[in-house]
Design an enzyme around this catalytic site. Structure first.
Site, short mmCIF file in Angstrom:
data_model
loop_
_atom_site.label_atom_id
_atom_site.label_comp_id
_atom_site.label_asym_id
_atom_site.label_seq_id
_atom_site.Cartn_x
_atom_site.Cartn_y
_atom_site.Cartn_z
N ASP A 135 17.30 -18.97 42.74
CA ASP A 135 16.75 -18.00 41.83
C ASP A 135 16.54 -16.49 42.64
O ASP A 135 16.07 -16.22 43.64
CB ASP A 135 15.21 -18.68 41.94
CG ASP A 135 14.45 -18.06 40.81
OD1 ASP A 135 14.85 -17.18 40.34
OD2 ASP A 135 13.43 -18.74 40.49
N GLY B 287 19.95 -15.04 33.09
CA GLY B 287 21.03 -14.34 32.16
C GLY B 287 21.23 -13.16 32.13
O GLY B 287 22.00 -12.66 31.28
N ASP C 11 11.83 -17.41 31.54
CA ASP C 11 11.29 -18.89 31.69
C ASP C 11 10.62 -19.34 30.43
O ASP C 11 10.19 -18.85 29.80
CB ASP C 11 9.82 -18.77 32.72
CG ASP C 11 10.44 -18.68 34.16
OD1 ASP C 11 11.62 -18.48 34.38
OD2 ASP C 11 9.48 -18.68 34.96
C1 GLA Z 1 11.05 -18.33 38.19
C2 GLA Z 1 11.98 -19.47 37.75
C3 GLA Z 1 11.29 -20.65 37.37
C4 GLA Z 1 10.82 -21.13 38.43
C5 GLA Z 1 9.83 -20.30 39.30
C6 GLA Z 1 9.47 -20.55 40.74
O1 GLA Z 1 10.17 -17.98 37.42
O2 GLA Z 1 12.41 -18.94 36.53
O3 GLA Z 1 12.10 -21.58 36.68
O4 GLA Z 1 11.63 -21.65 39.62
O5 GLA Z 1 10.67 -18.95 39.52
O6 GLA Z 1 8.84 -19.83 41.57
#
Ligand code: GLA
Length: 519
Positions: free
Chosen positions: A283, A322, A343
């Site tokens: 991430d 993305g 998200d």
């Molecule tokens: C981001 C990701 C989520 C999750 C959080 C965790 O927002 O997009 O899917 O993994 O971090 O902190």
């Protein structure tokens, strides 16, 4: 000669001593004068302990020159430079800014010095109640941003041969966020192995953010108190015939502010392999403080290479929302899937906006490399069963990863039936791996089709309006020229669709999903 030097030296030493003392005194005076004039200058920290034994630290590295405050603010995954300030120790406002891809992020704190403590307040949105913070002095340099590490030249990372169909499993974030722990993961694995999900194809049990501890003296990543023994947990999950996934960031910090893999990519990949990890979600988060969006491919390639070199097959899931049209380069850096949006939330507007917004990306999905419109919210309570069926149908048409995000230990039979609808899952897992597309749209109704192996098609009729609506399809419009045969994948029955045109009524926010072929 020696004795002469000795005789001359004593008064000299005395003079030097006096000089040092008086300079020292002046230095002391100077510092305290500056502290009392500019007492905000210094490195300040707010430490918030987490229940897992880690703590979240926010650093304010301030330089006060009269009524001007400059410096930086480091909070979770963000690092702001102070661009504007007003006021002084009794009452001040600082505004920090950072570049994040194409947009600028800003943060604002109001503060005042109380004794030797800095009292600060901030709000996420102007209408929010302010959050209060108390900062203490920290040693200079503590919490400083690590230096930038140069990136490798780009090359094509070898396909790892995994995820030939979209990955299926569960992820902890949507339901548990920071509350995920070893016991929860074990009991979720128990549920998945015994409630029919495993038989339906769900296999990955994925731990998201907040499992991380710090690093040991050799730089090895540690788990925090919630995960006492990751290898034992992996053994347990494997013992159920399932696989274990984990989460990290290419930045110094994850999105929740935990330890990321920055500068430790190969070491972490080896640790994951030694633990028995089968899936990594990686991430972007804190990497935005070091690298630009244009550098994402090289950043992601680094972990792609590291996972391959780890010697263990590990599915590689890119999560950078993305940006930089990731679908165009995700496969080249070794990615098996890549998030295409921000998200998801457990709400119709969020799910439908994301799901129906994927049409343009269809050409980029192929076996081993998938567009990921985010994890499922089915069963989390924010949508109706009708809406969750739409969610499941849409993700199947999109050849999207099916990662359940609810509490598998306590769901209703209706939710379990949605998640384990084999006929809809068969569409999702079709071996040709072609992502479906929208073929027709009115204001609120859409028809999407997905080509399936053996010349069949999945056809989904969606109603984005809250009111029931009638839709029709002319079979010839989707290339069905012979006599059409159809099966309703939610009613689990063959239906009569003879005639050149077929009409049906959809419930508000509802779906009818068919598998259609010509006789
Ligand atoms: C981001 C990701 C989520 C999750 C959080 C965790 O927002 O997009 O899917 O993994 O971090 O902190």
């Amino acid at each position: 000669m020696n004795s002469k030097l000795y005789r001359i030296s004593i008064p000299m030493i005395l003079v030097m001593l006096l000089a040092v003392l008086s300079i020292g005194n002046r230095v002391v005076h100077f510092v305290s004068a500056q502290q009392s004039n500019d007492p905000l200058t210094g490195n300040w920290v707010v430490r918030n302990p987490n229940a897992d034994g880690t703590s979240r630290s926010t650093y304010f590295n301030l330089k006060q020159e009269g009524s001007k405050i400059t410096g930086s603010i480091r909070v979770t995954q963000f690092y702001y430079l102070i661009k504007e300030s007003i006021g002084g120790p009794e009452s001040f406002t600082i505004i920090g800014a950072m570049q994040d891809g194409k947009s600028e992020r800003k943060v604002q704190y109001e503060g005042k010095l109380l004794g030797d403590e800095l009292h600060l307040t901030t709000r996420r949105r102007p209408t929010d109640k302010p959050t209060e913070l108390f900062a203490r002095r920290a040693p200079a340099g503590e919490g400083a941003m690590p230096a930038r590490i140069a990136l490798p030249a780009l090359h094509k990372v070898k396909d790892n041969g995994l995820a030939r169909t979209p990955p299926m499993g569960w992820n902890s974030w949507n339901k548990f966020a920071g509350r995920v722990d070893d016991a929860t993961v074990r009991s979720i694995a128990d549920a998945m192995a015994s409630n029919g999900m495993k038989e339906a194809g769900y296999v990955y049990v994925n731990i998201d953010d907040t499992w991380e501890g710090g690093r040991d003296a050799q730089g090895n990543i540690q788990t925090n108190k919630k995960f006492p023994d990751m290898k034992a947990l992996a053994d347990y999950v494997h013992g159920k015939g399932l696989k274990l996934g984990i989460y990290s960031s290419p930045g110094p910090n994850t999105c929740a502010g935990y330890e990321g893999s920055y500068g430790h990519e190969e070491q972490d990949a080896k640790t994951y392999a030694a633990w028995g990890i089968d899936y990594l979600k990686y991430d972007w988060c804190g990497a935005r403080t070091i690298y630009t969006d244009e550098e994402m491919p090289a950043v992601y390639q680094k972990m792609g290479d590291a996972l391959l070199a780890s010697g263990r097959p590990i599915v590689y899931s890119l999560c950078q929302y993305g940006r930089l049209d990731v679908w165009k380069w995700g496969a080249d850096v070794g990615g098996n899937l890549w998030r295409t949006t921000g998200d998801i939330r457990d709400a119709w507007d969020s799910m439908s906006k994301i799901g129906f917004g994927q049409n343009e990306l269809a050409p980029w999905a192929k076996s081993g490399h998938w567009n990921d419109p985010d994890m499922l919210e089915i069963g989390n309570g924010g949508m109706s069963e009708t809406e969750y069926k739409t969610h499941m149908s849409l993700w199947a048409i999109l050849a999207a990863p099916l990662l359940a995000g609810n509490d598998l230990r306590s769901m209703t039979p209706e939710i379990l039936a949605i998640l384990t609808n084999r006929e809809v899952i068969d569409v999702n897992q079709d071996k040709d791996g072609k992502q479906g597309k929208q073929v027709w749209k009115s204001v609120d109704q859409e028809i999407w089709t997905r080509p399936l192996s053996g010349g069949k098609q999945a056809v989904a009729f969606f109603n984005r309006s809250a009111e029931p609506a009638k839709v029709s399809i002319r079979w010839a419009d989707i290339g069905i020229t012979g006599k059409p045969r159809a099966r309703d994948l939610w009613l689990h029955q063959d239906i009569d669709v003879s005639g050149p045109e077929y009409s049906l009524t959809l419930p508000g926010h509802g779906v009818v999903m068919l598998r259609v072929s010509s006789k």
